[in-house]
Write a protein that holds these residues in place. Structure first.
Motif, short mmCIF file in Angstrom:
data_model
loop_
_atom_site.label_atom_id
_atom_site.label_comp_id
_atom_site.label_asym_id
_atom_site.label_seq_id
_atom_site.Cartn_x
_atom_site.Cartn_y
_atom_site.Cartn_z
N ALA A 110 0.82 -1.20 0.00
CA ALA A 110 0.00 0.00 0.00
C ALA A 110 0.86 1.26 0.00
N LEU A 111 1.96 1.23 0.76
CA LEU A 111 2.87 2.38 0.81
C LEU A 111 3.52 2.65 -0.55
N VAL A 112 3.86 1.55 -1.25
CA VAL A 112 4.42 1.68 -2.61
C VAL A 112 3.39 2.30 -3.54
N ARG A 113 2.14 1.83 -3.42
CA ARG A 113 1.06 2.36 -4.26
C ARG A 113 0.81 3.84 -3.94
N ILE A 114 0.88 4.18 -2.67
CA ILE A 114 0.70 5.58 -2.26
C ILE A 114 1.79 6.45 -2.88
N GLU A 115 3.01 5.96 -2.84
CA GLU A 115 4.14 6.70 -3.42
C GLU A 115 3.94 6.90 -4.93
N ASP A 116 3.50 5.83 -5.61
CA ASP A 116 3.25 5.91 -7.06
C ASP A 116 2.12 6.90 -7.35
N LYS A 117 1.08 6.82 -6.55
CA LYS A 117 -0.07 7.70 -6.75
C LYS A 117 0.29 9.17 -6.49
N GLU A 118 1.14 9.40 -5.50
CA GLU A 118 1.56 10.77 -5.19
C GLU A 118 2.40 11.35 -6.33
N LYS A 119 3.22 10.50 -6.96
CA LYS A 119 3.99 10.95 -8.14
C LYS A 119 3.04 11.26 -9.29
N GLU A 120 2.06 10.38 -9.48
CA GLU A 120 1.07 10.58 -10.54
C GLU A 120 0.26 11.85 -10.27
N LEU A 121 -0.04 12.09 -9.00
CA LEU A 121 -0.79 13.29 -8.61
C LEU A 121 0.03 14.55 -8.91
N GLN A 122 1.31 14.49 -8.62
CA GLN A 122 2.19 15.63 -8.87
C GLN A 122 2.26 15.96 -10.37
#
Length: 281
Positions: free
Chosen positions: A124-136
């Motif tokens: 989940a933490l990896v997915r959060i990191e990916d999603k935060e990059k995508e959000l940026q």
């Protein structure tokens, strides 16, 4: 003098009104053409920004869901650790092998549950990191698109300001002309204009041909057009045909005819002295 009713207009008046209407509509089309692709570009940017906004909202929801999952798994780990400690404490009070095996299996199960929860948390933490990059990336993209939209809107507003007054005047003229034309004829004209590639619903005869599709018009049909007795349409493209003279257009034939008109010969008045000089000559 009483104003003519729409139905009382002669064919000549109807054709004249239609041609004036076409001229006004063509002028409006030209004004809009000045804007070029700007309105479409503005619309595309607005649609793209709306799409990016929806995407950003979805990414944020995904991040929140993953964070909630992490919190839930951490709570499950705490609960499992509490169970393990309790079972370990109960091992000291077992009375037979059966109770010992049961407690040992529970401890093993809860330990596996803790390992599984930790694995889920890492994922989940990896997915959060990916999603935060995508959000940026998406937030940067929407920022750039908004800047582009502001520039395009500013450019479009500038053009609109230049043409708005004239376009409003033309629209008012169109409204007045449409009121003069009977509804059925007006509807037919609009239908023809809509299907025409260049937006021309009525055209004048050019070089013995239709001014819209340039197909030749038979002499008898040309004569009928000049007579203004009925509404005549091109048998090829369906546009309404009007005599150039009625449309106020000077054709090449008319210009040539004007040029070929015989000029009056200038008669030079001769004096008696001149006559005597000619005789002597």
């Amino acid at each position: 003098m009483a104003k003519k009713e729409v139905t009382d207009l002669s064919v000549e008046d109807k054709l004249n009104a239609l041609y004036q209407l076409q001229t006004a509509l063509s002028a409006i089309d030209e004004k809009r053409a000045l804007r070029g692709e700007l309105p479409l570009e503005v619309q595309d940017l607005e649609d793209e920004i709306a799409g990016l906004s929806t995407r950003i909202e979805k990414i944020q929801n995904d991040i929140n869901e993953f964070r909630q999952a992490v919190s839930q798994k951490k709570a499950e780990i705490n609960e499992a650790q509490t169970s393990v400690e309790r079972y370990k404490a109960q091992l000291n009070d077992v009375k037979n092998n059966r109770e010992y095996d049961t407690l040992s299996k529970e401890i093993e199960f809860q330990t596996l549950e803790i390992e599984l929860c930790n694995k889920k948390i890492k994922e989940a933490l990896v997915r959060i990191e990916d999603k935060e990059k995508e959000l940026q990336v998406s937030e940067e993209a929407i920022k750039n698109r908004k800047n582009d939209l502001d520039l395009k809107k500013s450019e479009l507003d500038e053009i609109m300001d230049e043409t708005r007054a004239e376009e409003e005047r033309l629209k008012q003229k169109v409204h007045e002309l449409e009121a003069k034309i009977e509804p059925r004829l007006l509807m037919s004209f609009k239908r023809i204009r809509k299907s025409a590639r260049n937006g021309l619903g009525i055209v004048y005869v050019q070089r013995d041909a239709c001014g819209g599709c340039f197909n030749k018009i038979p002499p008898q049909r040309q004569l009928d057009i000049k007579m203004h007795k009925k509404i005549i349409v091109c048998e090829y493209c369906g546009r309404i045909l009007i005599d150039p003279e009625l449309a106020g257009v000077k054709t090449e034939k008319a210009v040539v005819a004007d040029e070929k008109k015989p000029r009056k010969r200038a008669i030079r008045k001769t004096s008696k002295k001149d006559e005597e000089e000619e005789e002597l000559g």
